[in-house]
Design an enzyme around this catalytic site. Structure first.
Site, PDB file in Angstrom:
ATOM      1  N   SER A 221      65.791  98.708  17.711  1.00 15.48           N
ATOM      2  CA  SER A 221      65.390  97.645  16.792  1.00 15.48           C
ATOM      3  C   SER A 221      66.577  96.736  16.482  1.00 15.48           C
ATOM      4  O   SER A 221      67.264  96.285  17.396  1.00 15.48           O
ATOM      5  CB  SER A 221      64.771  98.269  15.536  1.00 15.48           C
ATOM      6  OG  SER A 221      64.087  97.303  14.780  1.00 15.48           O
TER       7      SER A 221
ATOM      8  N   ASP B  16      54.570  98.016  21.391  1.00 15.23           N
ATOM      9  CA  ASP B  16      55.417  97.439  20.342  1.00 15.23           C
ATOM     10  C   ASP B  16      54.915  96.044  19.956  1.00 15.23           C
ATOM     11  O   ASP B  16      54.819  95.157  20.802  1.00 15.23           O
ATOM     12  CB  ASP B  16      56.866  97.352  20.847  1.00 15.23           C
ATOM     13  CG  ASP B  16      57.886  97.137  19.736  1.00 15.23           C
ATOM     14  OD1 ASP B  16      57.506  96.641  18.658  1.00 15.23           O
ATOM     15  OD2 ASP B  16      59.071  97.468  19.972  1.00 15.23           O
TER      16      ASP B  16
ATOM     17  N   HIS C  56      56.224 100.026  17.575  1.00 17.63           N
ATOM     18  CA  HIS C  56      57.681  99.899  17.479  1.00 17.63           C
ATOM     19  C   HIS C  56      58.357 101.224  17.114  1.00 17.63           C
ATOM     20  O   HIS C  56      59.411 101.563  17.648  1.00 17.63           O
ATOM     21  CB  HIS C  56      57.994  98.822  16.432  1.00 17.63           C
ATOM     22  CG  HIS C  56      59.444  98.524  16.267  1.00 17.63           C
ATOM     23  ND1 HIS C  56      60.196  97.932  17.261  1.00 17.63           N
ATOM     24  CD2 HIS C  56      60.288  98.720  15.209  1.00 17.63           C
ATOM     25  CE1 HIS C  56      61.442  97.773  16.823  1.00 17.63           C
ATOM     26  NE2 HIS C  56      61.511  98.249  15.584  1.00 17.63           N
TER      27      HIS C  56
END
Length: 327
Positions: free
Chosen positions: A126, A269, A302
């Site tokens: 991330s 994601d 994610h």
């Protein structure tokens, strides 16, 4: 050696936006073999993470540890706390002072202060992956391997839009951390993940949907352990990832590095999409040979980089096997 905490003071740091910080405390942990005795892996934390990556409370201890894929009996693990992330008493009130590149510059200062000439790998998920890209763009020879996971070298319009909404919630809500977290969970997971987990079931005690009680729980849980100023800062960093801003083109920046780049996407994601990751990979392949793309297959969106550790384990094994270390 497990999670030994330490601090480096960065002096007279001027951010990209022109703000001057006379002292920035950069706390870090090391684990595994002693510094300078083994290949070093820098691990960058994500939005609510910190430098505690291994050990009992380590947020990546499924992946990093004795006998694990990133083996602490083979490597030195280094992790920095982004100053202001709430892990110490030092907080940054004016979050707009900072960009993701500033975090990368601070980490580079820390690496130099530790007399590290070259890393074996920089890995992060991330926003941590975005900062990893920024480090490589600033210092093309700093690492042998770059491993950005569920991340990219820039914040897309979609990502910026969600960060903008997060910022609005954080600045205007009566329960800012709770409400921002509830919205964020919609970005971190996927519709399929929620369907699989909740099946439209109702919490009979509260007489609300289980998805609602789960979201409320995550909001309250974060509120208990996280600072509002830290959330604003980390959201700002997420919003400002862009190695090309006020800089050279993507190709000019990354043609300068010999590092192998291992991009890992997640097929579900919604935040850093696999499509963007594939486009980055295809762009890199035009001028660079040692670039690789692999994908985690998961319904969980994610957050799969924190959930599907067995898949991640498998995808990283070839990079971190002891025999691949250049002697």
């Amino acid at each position: 050696m497990e999670n030994i905490p330490n601090t480096i003071n960065i002096h007279n740091f001027t951010t990209e936006n022109g703000a001057i910080y006379h002292t920035l405390p950069l706390s870090f942990t090391t684990a595994g073999l002693p510094l300078h005795s083994a290949p070093i892996v820098l691990v960058n934390h994500a939005l609510t993470g910190n430098a505690e990556v291994t050990g009992e409370n380590g947020w990546w201890n499924d992946l990093i540890g004795h006998g694990k894929t990133i083996d602490t009996s083979v490597y030195t693990i280094l992790a920095f706390d982004i100053p202001g992330n709430g892990s110490s008493s030092f907080l940054i009130e004016n979050y707009l002072d900072f960009t993701a590149r500033d975090a990368a510059r601070i980490f580079i200062e820390g690496i130099k202060a530790l007399n590290i000439e070259k890393l074996f790998a920089i890995i992060g998920g991330s926003v941590g992956g975005g900062i990893a890209w920024e480090i490589l763009a600033l210092e093309p020879n700093i690492t042998e391997n770059l491993i950005p996971i569920a991340s990219d070298w820039k914040s897309t319009d979609w990502l910026i839009a969600n960060c903008y909404l997060q910022e609005k919630i954080l600045n205007n809500s009566s329960k800012p951390i709770e409400d921002a977290r509830i919205h964020a969970m919609l970005c971190y997971r996927s519709p399929e993940s929620f369907k699989e987990k909740f099946q439209r079931t109702v919490n009979q005690d509260l007489l609300i949907f289980n998805i609602e009680s789960w979201l409320a729980h995550h909001g309250k849980k974060l509120q208990k352990r996280y600072q509002l100023s830290s959330y604003k800062l980390m959201n700002q960093l997420l919003k400002t990832i862009d190695i090309t801003r006020n800089s050279e083109s993507f190709e000019n920046l990354l043609a300068q590095t010999n590092a192998s780049i291992h991009i890992i996407g997640i097929n579900s994601d919604l935040f850093f999409t696999a499509k963007e990751n594939v486009e980055t990979y295809e762009e890199l392949k035009k001028f660079k040979d040692n670039v690789f793309y692999s994908e985690i297959d998961s319904v969980h969106g994610h957050d799969a980089f924190l959930i599907e550790y067995k898949q991640l384990d498998h995808l990283l094994a070839d990079i971190f096997k002891a025999e691949t270390i250049k002697k």
